[in-house]
Design an enzyme around this catalytic site. Structure first.
Site, mmCIF file in Angstrom:
data_model
loop_
_atom_site.group_PDB
_atom_site.id
_atom_site.type_symbol
_atom_site.label_atom_id
_atom_site.label_comp_id
_atom_site.label_asym_id
_atom_site.label_seq_id
_atom_site.Cartn_x
_atom_site.Cartn_y
_atom_site.Cartn_z
ATOM 1 N N GLY A 147 -2.132 -12.470 -13.278
ATOM 2 C CA GLY A 147 -1.381 -11.534 -12.458
ATOM 3 C C GLY A 147 -2.128 -10.933 -11.294
ATOM 4 N N ASP A 148 -3.468 -11.062 -11.276
ATOM 5 C CA ASP A 148 -4.254 -10.467 -10.189
ATOM 6 C C ASP A 148 -5.570 -11.231 -10.030
ATOM 7 O OD1 ASP A 148 -4.959 -8.770 -8.154
ATOM 8 O OD2 ASP A 148 -5.490 -7.079 -9.440
ATOM 9 N N PHE A 149 -5.457 -12.563 -9.963
ATOM 10 C CA PHE A 149 -6.638 -13.422 -9.878
ATOM 11 C C PHE A 149 -7.113 -13.431 -8.427
ATOM 12 C CE2 PHE A 149 -9.018 -17.419 -10.747
ATOM 13 C CZ PHE A 149 -9.591 -17.046 -11.955
ATOM 14 N N SER A 150 -7.758 -12.342 -8.040
ATOM 15 C CA SER A 150 -8.072 -12.080 -6.639
ATOM 16 C C SER A 150 -9.564 -12.134 -6.359
ATOM 17 C CB SER A 150 -7.542 -10.694 -6.251
ATOM 18 O OG SER A 150 -8.290 -9.689 -6.910
#
Length: 383
Positions: A225-228
């Site tokens: 969901g937030d592989f940043s």
């Protein structure tokens, strides 16, 4: 400009623990004697890097941990937090460099603690995680090699969760879930009037017309969901490398840490790769081409279906829209952080406008022809 209603202002009360309280928690809950406490970044939560002089159980010295104290709103959903924590444990056991939760003295993966906050008390979830070495990818030059490795690692991680059983991660009303792009409509007033708002409105409508009716054609998975670029830690393959030579170093990076599982939710393979492309574009000197290298790495593990490929462009635009609209909204909600929120958003708006101007056909051609599927196969990924 419309004003925010009280119902829209969900207040995430950030904890305000002192160093003495952190030391007391570490000893009481985990049997650790702390020698040093350093605050770490955290928007809604309070994080501390702690050095331990002695572990009462094992008598180990010099260990390093992260103590996380969650905000009041997220602390109300213990089932969700436990599911995220168990997911981290599962990935760590599979060999991924995710933080490993440390159980309390009585064997729990988290503890619900009440703190005196002046006139009233507040309850916060407390967790202790292993400290992972590395430098955030956001602080490094992002070249093709590490983009490929990022896509490959994301695919391998998602592949492990083809049949998840963690029901609390469904999160049907989660604002950051990509399939909930329509929930942005109530926050669009934060953009004012003008072309940016019109672009976002068209993106939302296109999602509802083109993607939503065809979700059944996408393969489901549990999404990070937030592989940043801020949640991926890297370190040089050769520790003796001179960090001052960043051009050389960018070809020698391995992924050493995968952070922040707070946005985990049920979704689809294609959602997670679109989210990652969006954030990695922000840190790249060649934003449009960056997506091609991430896709190449992802597809070396999980080849996308034709309909998934066709949806990628619009899904990346959707994540840009979520990030940028909520950034503007939060700047209104928390004016003390407006300078930071709006400064980081400027690069995002530039990318979104560029993608919108180029269009799906041109961007898709760049993405799916930037790197061949075997471009980096000689350099295996380390996870």
């Amino acid at each position: 400009m419309a004003q925010m209603s009280s119902s829209e202002k969900t207040v995430h009360i950030k904890p305000t623990l002192t160093e003495a309280q952190v030391v007391e928690l570490a000893e009481r809950l985990y049997g650790l004697k702390v020698s040093n406490v350093q605050p770490m970044p955290g928007y809604d939560d309070q994080n501390f890097h702690i050095l331990v002089s002695e572990n009462q159980a094992t008598r180990d010295h010099g260990q390093s941990y992260v103590l996380k104290v969650m905000n009041t709103v997220d602390s109300e959903d213990a089932d969700l937090t436990e599911a995220q924590t168990r997911a981290m444990m599962f990935l760590s056991e599979k060999g991924f460099p995710s933080p490993t939760p440390i159980p309390t003295i009585d064997g729990k993966v988290m503890s619900l603690e009440t703190f005196d906050c002046g006139e009233q008390s507040k309850t916060h979830i407390v967790r202790l995680l292993t400290y992972l070495p590395g430098i955030p990818l956001s602080e490094m030059p992002i070249g093709p090699q590490i983009l490929y490795k990022t896509g490959q690692t994301l695919a391998r991680m998602n592949q492990e969760f083809q049949h998840p059983i963690l029901k609390s991660l469904q999160r049907p009303d989660f604002l950051w879930k990509l399939s909930n792009i329509h929930l942005l409509n109530k926050y669009l007033y934060a953009l004012g009037e003008g072309s940016d708002r019109q672009i976002v409105q068209q993106i939302i409508q296109q999602f509802q017309d083109q993607i939503l009716p065809n979700l059944c054609r996408f393969r489901q998975s549990l999404n990070h969901g937030d592989f940043s670029h801020t949640n991926i830690l890297v370190q040089p393959v050769h520790t003796s490398a001179d960090r001052s030579d960043l051009t050389e170093l960018q070809q020698q990076l391995d992924i050493s840490g995968l952070l922040d599982f707070s946005d985990m939710n049920y979704g689809y393979y294609v959602f997670d790769v679109a989210i990652s492309i969006m954030y990695l574009m922000l840190g790249s000197n060649d934003p449009v081409s960056a997506g091609g290298h991430v896709l190449s790495g992802f597809e070396s593990v999980i080849p996308l279906l034709p309909e998934e490929r066709n949806a990628m462009f619009l899904l990346v635009l959707c994540r840009f829209s979520q990030s940028l609209v909520l950034g503007r909204y939060n700047a209104l909600l928390y004016p003390e952080n407006a300078e930071y929120l709006l400064s980081t958003g400027r690069a995002g708006w530039k990318c979104l406008r560029q993608l919108w101007s180029l269009g799906q056909e041109a961007v898709g051609k760049i993405w799916f022809e930037t790197a061949s599927p075997t471009a980096f196969d000689a350099d295996p990924v380390s996870v």
